[in-house]
Write a protein that holds these residues in place. Structure first.
Motif, PDB file in Angstrom:
ATOM      1  N   ASP A   1     -24.612 -14.477  13.956  1.00 57.88           N
ATOM      2  CA  ASP A   1     -26.124 -15.146  14.662  1.00 57.88           C
ATOM      3  C   ASP A   1     -27.366 -14.195  13.830  1.00 57.88           C
ATOM      4  OD1 ASP A   1     -24.933 -16.789  16.049  1.00 57.88           O
ATOM      5  OD2 ASP A   1     -24.935 -15.654  17.865  1.00 57.88           O
TER       6      ASP A   1
ATOM      7  N   LYS B   1     -25.759 -25.228  18.134  1.00 55.84           N
ATOM      8  CA  LYS B   1     -25.946 -23.910  17.394  1.00 55.84           C
ATOM      9  C   LYS B   1     -25.978 -23.969  15.980  1.00 55.84           C
ATOM     10  CE  LYS B   1     -23.811 -21.464  21.491  1.00 55.84           C
ATOM     11  NZ  LYS B   1     -22.792 -20.393  21.819  1.00 55.84           N
ATOM     12  N   THR B   2     -26.236 -23.027  15.007  1.00 54.69           N
ATOM     13  CA  THR B   2     -26.252 -23.115  13.778  1.00 54.69           C
ATOM     14  C   THR B   2     -24.792 -22.659  13.647  1.00 54.69           C
ATOM     15  OG1 THR B   2     -26.858 -20.926  13.753  1.00 54.69           O
ATOM     16  CG2 THR B   2     -28.636 -22.432  13.361  1.00 54.69           C
TER      17      THR B   2
ATOM     18  N   GLN C   1     -30.117 -15.880  11.657  1.00 57.30           N
ATOM     19  CA  GLN C   1     -31.430 -15.838  11.949  1.00 57.30           C
ATOM     20  C   GLN C   1     -32.160 -15.314  10.522  1.00 57.30           C
ATOM     21  OE1 GLN C   1     -32.796 -16.974  14.950  1.00 57.30           O
ATOM     22  NE2 GLN C   1     -34.924 -16.426  13.925  1.00 57.30           N
TER      23      GLN C   1
ATOM     24  N   ARG D   1     -18.989 -21.824  13.334  1.00 59.24           N
ATOM     25  CA  ARG D   1     -19.220 -21.682  14.678  1.00 59.24           C
ATOM     26  C   ARG D   1     -17.985 -22.390  15.406  1.00 59.24           C
ATOM     27  NH1 ARG D   1     -22.530 -18.523  17.160  1.00 59.24           N
ATOM     28  NH2 ARG D   1     -24.353 -18.900  15.639  1.00 59.24           N
TER      29      ARG D   1
ATOM     30  N   GLN E   1     -19.245 -13.039  16.369  1.00 59.62           N
ATOM     31  CA  GLN E   1     -20.314 -14.136  16.392  1.00 59.62           C
ATOM     32  C   GLN E   1     -21.847 -13.479  16.452  1.00 59.62           C
ATOM     33  OE1 GLN E   1     -20.037 -17.780  18.561  1.00 59.62           O
ATOM     34  NE2 GLN E   1     -17.912 -17.910  17.608  1.00 59.62           N
TER      35      GLN E   1
ATOM     36  N   PHE F   1     -32.352 -28.488  17.067  1.00 61.28           N
ATOM     37  CA  PHE F   1     -30.958 -28.445  17.629  1.00 61.28           C
ATOM     38  C   PHE F   1     -30.807 -29.724  18.205  1.00 61.28           C
ATOM     39  CE2 PHE F   1     -31.533 -23.897  17.146  1.00 61.28           C
ATOM     40  CZ  PHE F   1     -30.599 -23.435  16.424  1.00 61.28           C
TER      41      PHE F   1
ATOM     42  N   GLU G   1     -24.655 -29.722  26.052  1.00 62.86           N
ATOM     43  CA  GLU G   1     -24.261 -30.053  24.609  1.00 62.86           C
ATOM     44  C   GLU G   1     -24.786 -31.253  24.014  1.00 62.86           C
ATOM     45  OE1 GLU G   1     -22.954 -27.333  23.481  1.00 62.86           O
ATOM     46  OE2 GLU G   1     -22.284 -26.056  25.131  1.00 62.86           O
TER      47      GLU G   1
END
Length: 690
Positions: free
Chosen positions: A227, A207-208, A231, A213, A223, A242, A346
Motif C-alpha cells: 500500500d 482497492k489498488t 501510495q 491484491r 500488504q 475506486f 464491495e
C-alpha cells in the motif's frame, strides 16, 4: 579446412549481455550494481539503483519471480552445486530501509526474530570482511567531459531519464485515462506522471493492486508495504476512482472522447473452468475466485480434503492458501466473521467473482493434494513455491491428470485421476495423452481448478476497432503497447497472457513511452552511451569462491498459519554477505596486443581455464573478425587461414567470458601490463524526433 575456434568480436550488445542478471531482468535493473553496492555497505545508493527502473521495487523485493537469479552466473561458474546470488531478497532489505515503507513498518525480521530458526541465521563471525579487501572493486565510471558518475547502467525508462525527457521544451502535457490499478497500470501512471501528464485511474474494485491484491496470497507479501509503495505513485499527482467498473455507467467510448489516450490494464481476473464430467458440482472452485475471497477476508468452506488441479504458481498459491484455511486462530476467525458486514461495500465486479466461493464458516482442512500434468522438471511453478509447499506438507503428484469429478447429491466426493503419458507432442505443442487403465478415485470434499486465467472483456463495450488475438487477449504492438485503435494502449496479462510481475512493469514502461509518442506525434529515439573505466586495483572479497549461499530465513513450518508472511528476510549483514558472492560481470579483462610478449603467464595462472593463445590460422568468425585481424596485422584473415605465403608470426588471445570470474589474476600476473580490468557501464537516453 576445419577451424577449431569460432570467434566473436564483442560489441555493445555483447558487453551488455555479459551482465547476465541485468540482461535477464525485463526492465534492465542493474542487479549487479545494487548487489555489489549492498556488499560495500552503500545501501542508499543500492536502493537508488534497484528502484530507478522499477516503481514497484518494494513489491518485487518480496514476490518477484527473479529471472535475474535464474541467469546469475555464480551458480554455474564457481562450482556445479553453487547457488546463484539471492538478488530478490537483497532488494527487500534495501526497500525496507530506504523505500516508501522505511520508518513506517518494522521489517519482518525484527518483528519475528524470536521465531527465526537459529540454524538459518548466519553468525557474525561467519561474515566476510569488507573494508580491507575491497580495493577499487565497483569503482565509479565517469563520462568524459561531463563529470557525471555512472554508478550503474540504466535503461530509457529509468526515473532519471523520464525526468530529463519531461524537461524537453515544447512537449504537450496529455490527459490520460487508465483502466485498472494493477502493476502494469501503476507503472504507466508512474511514468506518465513523471512526464507531467494528467493521469486518472478507473478501478473496478475497492482497492489498488489488481491481482497483486486479489490474487497473491497474503502470506507471501506484506500488504501494508504494498500500500505504501502504491501510495507513493498516487502521490505523484495521479487521480483514482475506486468501485468504478468501465463498461456500464462509464464506457470505453466515453473515456476515449474525454481523454487523449486510454490504457487497458485489466488483467486476467477470471479463471478457466474444466470441461469434464462433474465440473458443475458444488465444491468445484476456481482458484482465482478462492484467492480473491481469501484476500478480502471472506469465509470459505473447503471441507477436510482438498484437491488442487494445476502445476503453476496459482496452483501453489491455492494449495497453500487452502492449507491455511484449516490453521486459523480464534482471533483470525473472529476477524473473518466481520467480513459479511463489508460485503455490501464491495463493488459489483468484485462481489460477482466472490459469489463463486462465498459460503459457510471455514472448517479445518486436514489434507491438501495437488496433481499436475507435467513432471517434476516441467512444472511451471517457481521453484521456491514448490519447495515451500512441500515443506508445509502439501502432497504433489506430477504426471497425473483429472478424468472426471465424482459427486453425490450434487456435492463433490472425489476426483477420478489418470496417469499422464506425455504432455506435449512431437512439435512441442500442448497435447496431453493419458495411460488407459490407470484410472483411480481420490476422495475429496473440494476440487480447486488452477488451470489458467482469462480476461473479462466487457470493458471493451463493443469497441470493434480494438481487436483480440485467437487466445482472447487484446492485440497490441509489442514495441509500444498500442492496440489496433491508435488511442487505446494495453499491457499486462490482458495483452501478453500470464507473466511475472516484473514483466507487467516492463509492459507499463513500453506503453507509457508509446503514449508519449502518440500524444506528441513524434518518435522516440534511443541512444546508448557507453563508458569504460580502468580499475587499477580490482580485487575480489576474501575467500569469495568459498562464500556459501544462505536462503533468507523463513518462519518455522508450524508457525505458517493464517496471514503470517512466510519469508522473514535477511539482516543487513546477511544481505551484504550474500551480495559479496557477486562475480561483478560488468568488469572485463581488456588485452593490449601491442604490449603482449606471448609469455603465456596469464594462461597458466587462470584457475578457470578461460584464456588461450592460438595462431590466427585457427580462427573463424564473421566479417567483424576479418576486419579486426586485417586492421591489426595488415593481412586478410583469409590469406592466413588458407595457407597463403604469410611469414609473419601472429597469434590471438581468446577468452571464454562464460567461464571468467573476473578474479583479475591474469592482470596481476602480466609482466608488461598488457591486461587491464575495466568496468563497463551504459546509459540509454531518449530524444523526441519529428
Amino acid at each position: 579446412m576445419t577451424f577449431k575456434y569460432q570467434v566473436t568480436v564483442p560489441g555493445i550488445d555483447d558487453w551488455r549481455d555479459m551482465i547476465s542478471c541485468q540482461a535477464a531482468c525485463p526492465v534492465n535493473t542493474d542487479a549487479r550494481g545494487y548487489v555489489t553496492a549492498m556488499a560495500r555497505g552503500e545501501m542508499e545508493l543500492a536502493f537508488e539503483i534497484s528502484h530507478d527502473p522499477n516503481p514497484l521495487s518494494t513489491i518485487c523485493g518480496r514476490i518477484c519471480g527473479a529471472p535475474c537469479e535464474v541467469a546469475c552466473r555464480r551458480g554455474a561458474v564457481v562450482s556445479p552445486d553453487a547457488e546463484p546470488v539471492a538478488i530478490r531478497p537483497i532488494k527487500r532489505v534495501l526497500t525496507e530501509r530506504y523505500g516508501p515503507e522505511a520508518g513506517k513498518i518494522v521489517p519482518s525480521r525484527e518483528k519475528l526474530k524470536d521465531l527465526i530458526p537459529i540454524n538459518s541465521i548466519i553468525p557474525e563471525e561467519g561474515l566476510p570482511t569488507f573494508s580491507s579487501h575491497m580495493g577499487k572493486f565497483g569503482e565509479q565510471a565517469t563520462v568524459p567531459g561531463t563529470g557525471t558518475s555512472l554508478d550503474y547502467s540504466s535503461s530509457r525508462w529509468s526515473r532519471r531519464e523520464l525526468k530529463r525527457l519531461a524537461s524537453h521544451p515544447g512537449r504537450k502535457k496529455g490527459n490520460i485515462a487508465i483502466i485498472g490499478a494493477g502493476p502494469a497500470s501503476l507503472t504507466v501512471a508512474h511514468d506518465l506522471a513523471l512526464l507531467r501528464y494528467k493521469v486518472t485511474i478507473y478501478e473496478g474494485g475497492p482497492k489498488t493492486g489488481g491481482m497483486l491484491r486479489y490474487g497473491v496470497p497474503i502470506y507471501r507479501i506484506d500488504q501494508e508495504a504494498m500500500d505504501l509503495e502504491i501510495q507513493e505513485i498516487l502521490d505523484l499527482g495521479v487521480e483514482i476512482h475506486f468501485n468504478t467498473p468501465i463498461g456500464k455507467k462509464i464506457t470505453l467510448d466515453d473515456l476515449r472522447r474525454d481523454y487523449d489516450a486510454v490504457f487497458l490494464g485489466i488483467g486476467l481476473m477470471k479463471g478457466h473452468a474444466l470441461d469434464i464430467e462433474g465440473s458443475d458440482l458444488d465444491g468445484v472452485i476456481i482458484a482465482v475466485d478462492m484467492l480473491l475471497n481469501y484476500n478480502l477476508g471472506y469465509k470459505v468452506d473447503l471441507g477436510k480434503r482438498v484437491l488442487v488441479i494445476g502445476g503453476g504458481d496459482v496452483a501453489m498459491d491455492a494449495a497453500r492458501t487452502a492449507l491455511r484455511m484449516g490453521q486459523m486462530t480464534d482471533e483470525q476467525r473472529a476477524a473473518l466473521d466481520d467480513a459479511d458486514a463489508r460485503a455490501e461495500d464491495e463493488s459489483e465486479s468484485v462481489s460477482t467473482a466472490l459469489d463463486v466461493a462465498r459460503v459457510a464458516l471455514r472448517l479445518g482442512v486436514a489434507d491438501v493434494k495437488m496433481i499436475a500434468l507435467e513432471d517434476w522438471d516441467e512444472l511451471p511453478a517457481t521453484p521456491f513455491e514448490i519447495e515451500e509447499a512441500l515443506e508445509e506438507g502439501i502432497q504433489m503428484s506430477p504426471r497425473v491428470g483429472p478424468n472426471r469429478i465424482i459427486g453425490k447429491d450434487g456435492k463433490v466426493t472425489g476426483l477420478e485421476v489418470i496417469d499422464v503419458e506425455s504432455v506435449f507432442d512431437e512439435d512441442k505443442r500442448f497435447n496431453p495423452k493419458f495411460k488407459a487403465g490407470t484410472e483411480r478415485v481420490w476422495d475429496c470434499d473440494t476440487v480447486i481448478l488452477a488451470i489458467g486465467q482469462k480476461a473479462d472483456l466487457d470493458v471493451l463495450g463493443g469497441a470493434d476497432d480494438v481487436k483480440l488475438t485467437p487466445r482472447g487477449l487484446v492485440e497490441i504492438n509489442f514495441e509500444n503497447g498500442q492496440t489496433t485503435a491508435p488511442d487505446v494502449f494495453a499491457g499486462g496479462d490482458v495483452a501478453y497472457g500470464p507473466k511475472l510481475i516484473i514483466d507487467a512493469v516492463l509492459h507499463g514502461h513500453l506503453a507509457a513511452l508509446g503514449i508519449e509518442e502518440y500524444v506528441q506525434n513524434k518518435k522516440l529515439k534511443t541512444e546508448v552511451k557507453t563508458e569504460w573505466t580502468v580499475l587499477s586495483n580490482h580485487v575480489m572479497f576474501e575467500n569469495w569462491t568459498k562464500l556459501e549461499h544462505r536462503k533468507p530465513p523463513t518462519l518455522p513450518v508450524d508457525r505458517r498459519t493464517g496471514i503470517s508472511v512466510v519469508e522473514v528476510g535477511y539482516s543487513e549483514a546477511e544481505a551484504a554477505a550474500e551480495g559479496s558472492r557477486c562475480l561483478e560481470c560488468s568488469v572485463n579483462t581488456i588485452f593490449d596486443g601491442s604490449e603482449c610478449i606471448l609469455c603465456n603467464a596469464c594462461v597458466d595462472v587462470c584457475p578457470w581455464d578461460c584464456l588461450k593463445i592460438v595462431s590466427l590460422d585457427q580462427l573463424a568468425g564473421d566479417e567483424t573478425l576479418h576486419q579486426v585481424v586485417e586492421e591489426h596485422t595488415g593481412v586478410p584473415l583469409i590469406e592466413i587461414t588458407e595457407g597463403h605465403d604469410v611469414t609473419t608470426q601472429m597469434a590471438a588471445m581468446l577468452k571464454d567470458d562464460e567461464a571468467c570470474t573476473r578474479c583479475a589474476l591474469c592482470a596481476v600476473r602480466c609482466p608488461t601490463d598488457a591486461i587491464t580490468m575495466e568496468a563497463f557501464r551504459f546509459e540509454e537516453e531518449l530524444t523526441l524526433i519529428d
